[in-house]
Design a protein around this motif. Structure first.
Motif, short mmCIF file in Angstrom:
data_model
loop_
_atom_site.label_atom_id
_atom_site.label_comp_id
_atom_site.label_asym_id
_atom_site.label_seq_id
_atom_site.Cartn_x
_atom_site.Cartn_y
_atom_site.Cartn_z
N GLY A 64 36.06 40.00 53.64
CA GLY A 64 35.74 40.81 54.81
C GLY A 64 35.20 39.98 55.94
O GLY A 64 34.54 38.96 55.71
N ALA A 69 33.00 45.71 56.30
CA ALA A 69 34.37 45.51 55.83
C ALA A 69 34.37 44.92 54.43
O ALA A 69 35.19 45.31 53.57
CB ALA A 69 35.13 44.60 56.79
N ARG A 72 33.54 47.61 51.90
CA ARG A 72 34.69 48.50 51.69
C ARG A 72 35.71 47.84 50.76
O ARG A 72 36.26 48.50 49.85
CB ARG A 72 35.33 48.84 53.03
CG ARG A 72 34.51 49.82 53.88
CD ARG A 72 35.14 50.00 55.24
NE ARG A 72 34.38 50.95 56.06
CZ ARG A 72 34.59 51.14 57.36
NH1 ARG A 72 35.54 50.43 58.00
NH2 ARG A 72 33.87 52.01 58.03
N GLY A 327 29.93 44.97 61.94
CA GLY A 327 30.77 45.96 61.31
C GLY A 327 31.02 47.16 62.19
O GLY A 327 32.12 47.73 62.22
#
Length: 330
Positions: A64, A69, A72, A327
Motif C-alpha cells: 500500500g 490502503a 485494506r 490515506g
C-alpha cells in the motif's frame, strides 16, 4: 511509507527517552502544573502512537502507498485467504509486533482498571466496618488511627475522603479545611483517571525508565494542582503546616487492618490514587510541594503556556497526520 516509518520510529525513540528525562528535570512545571500535565499526556499518547504506527507503516509498505490502503490490502488477504508473498519476513514481523503491542497496551489498561476497582471495593468494605461518618460533611469518614492521615478514595458518587483521629486532633480548623479542600480537588478534578493511565503505561512498559519518571512527575503535579485549589481560600502558612503535619503520619494509613496490596503496578492505598495532603507522598514530593509554597515563583507567562500547548498539540498532530492524512488524500 518507507520514510514515514523511519520518522515515526525516530519520534518514538525521542519521546521514549530524552524528552521525558529533560521534562522530569525541568523547573517550569511547578509554575504551570496543568500545562505540564497536558504535555506529559501528549508525550505518552504520541510516543505510543508513533511506536505502533512505525511498525504498521513499515509492515504494510509493500502492499500500500499509505496506511489506509495497506490496511485494506491486508484485510483482503486475511478475509479472502490470499497469499502473503508480497510481505517479507521483517514486514510480517513488524505487523505482528504492532498487533501484539497494541493488544498488550489495551489489555494492561483494562487489567489495571480492574485491579484498581477490586482494591477500592475491598477498601470500601473495610471502611464500612471500621470508619464512622465525620461531622465535616457528607462523603467524609474517620478512622481510629493515632497518626495524622488523610486521603481520598475515588469512586464517583461513592467517593469518600478519609481522615484519622490523629489528624483531627493535630490540626486547627483552618488547617483541616485546607486538607479537605485538597482532597476534594483530587476527586472533583478526577486525578484518579490520570493516575490510572500512567500506572497502566508503566505496567505495560516497565523496561522503559521514562514510564517511572512520568508516573512520579504526574503524582507530584496532581498534588500541586490540589494545593493550588486549597490556596484559593486558605493561606500558604495554613497549607504548609497541614502538609508538614500530615507528612509526619503513616505512609500506609490502613496497614494495621488491611493486607498489603500485591505488587501489580496498580495504585494501592499508599499510592497517590488514595493520597492526601502529604499523607502518602514520597519525601521528595512533599519537599517539592513545601519548597514551592515557601519560595513561590511567578506563574508561567501566557506566551510560554501557549508554546507548551502548541507543542502538545503538535506531538499529537504529527504522528496522527502522517498516518491518516495520506490515506484520506489518496
Amino acid at each position: 511509507m518507507f520514510w514515514t516509518s523511519y520518522f515515526l520510529a525516530v519520534l518514538a525513540l525521542v519521546l521514549a527517552w530524552p524528552v521525558p528525562v529533560l521534562l522530569s528535570r525541568a523547573e517550569w512545571p511547578a509554575r504551570a502544573p496543568f500545562m505540564a500535565m497536558v504535555l506529559w499526556q501528549a508525550i505518552a499518547l504520541a510516543g505510543g502512537l508513533s511506536m505502533i504506527g512505525a511498525m504498521l507503516v513499515y509492515g504494510l509498505e509493500p502492499i500500500g502507498d499509505n496506511l489506509i490502503a495497506g490496511l485494506r490490502s491486508l484485510a483482503g488477504m486475511v478475509l479472502h485467504n490470499e497469499p502473503t508473498t508480497a510481505l517479507g519476513f521483517w514486514h510480517l514481523f513488524a505487523l505482528s509486533a504492532a498487533a501484539l503491542l497494541s493488544a498488550h497496551l489495551v489489555f494492561t489498561l483494562l487489567l489495571t482498571y480492574i485491579k484498581i476497582e477490586r482494591q477500592r471495593r475491598r477498601h470500601r468494605e473495610l471502611l464500612a466496618l471500621l470508619a464512622s461518618p465525620s461531622d465535616d460533611g457528607p462523603g467524609t469518614v474517620v478512622i481510629n488511627h493515632d497518626s495524622p492521615v488523610a486521603y481520598c478514595l475515588p469512586g464517583g458518587a461513592r467517593s469518600v475522603t478519609v481522615l484519622s483521629d490523629g489528624l483531627m486532633a493535630a490540626l486547627e480548623p483552618a488547617e483541616l479545611r485546607a486538607v479537605l479542600i485538597h482532597e476534594n480537588a483530587h476527586l472533583s478534578q478526577r486525578h484518579d483517571l490520570l493516575l490510572w493511565a500512567f500506572a497502566a503505561w508503566r505496567q505495560a512498559l516497565p523496561w522503559f525508565p521514562t514510564t517511572r519518571l512520568a508516573q512520579v512527575a504526574v503524582n507530584s503535579l496532581i498534588e500541586m494542582l490540589a494545593d493550588d485549589v486549597a490556596l484559593r481560600t486558605e493561606s500558604k502558612g495554613t497549607l504548609i503546616k497541614a502538609i508538614a503535619i500530615v507528612a509526619g503520619g503513616s505512609a500506609r494509613p490502613i496497614e494495621q487492618f488491611a493486607p498489603p496490596a500485591p505488587n501489580t503496578g496498580a495504585p494501592s492505598p499508599d499510592d497517590s490514587t488514595f493520597s492526601g495532603t502529604g499523607g502518602a507522598d514520597s519525601p521528595r514530593t512533599t519537599a517539592s510541594r513545601v519548597s514551592r509554597l515557601l519560595s513561590p515563583k511567578p506563574p508561567l507567562p501566557l506566551g510560554q503556556c501557549a508554546l507548551v500547548l502548541a507543542a502538545s498539540t503538535m506531538l499529537l498532530a504529527v504522528p496522527t497526520g502522517l498516518l491518516i492524512v495520506p490515506g484520506l488524500l489518496g
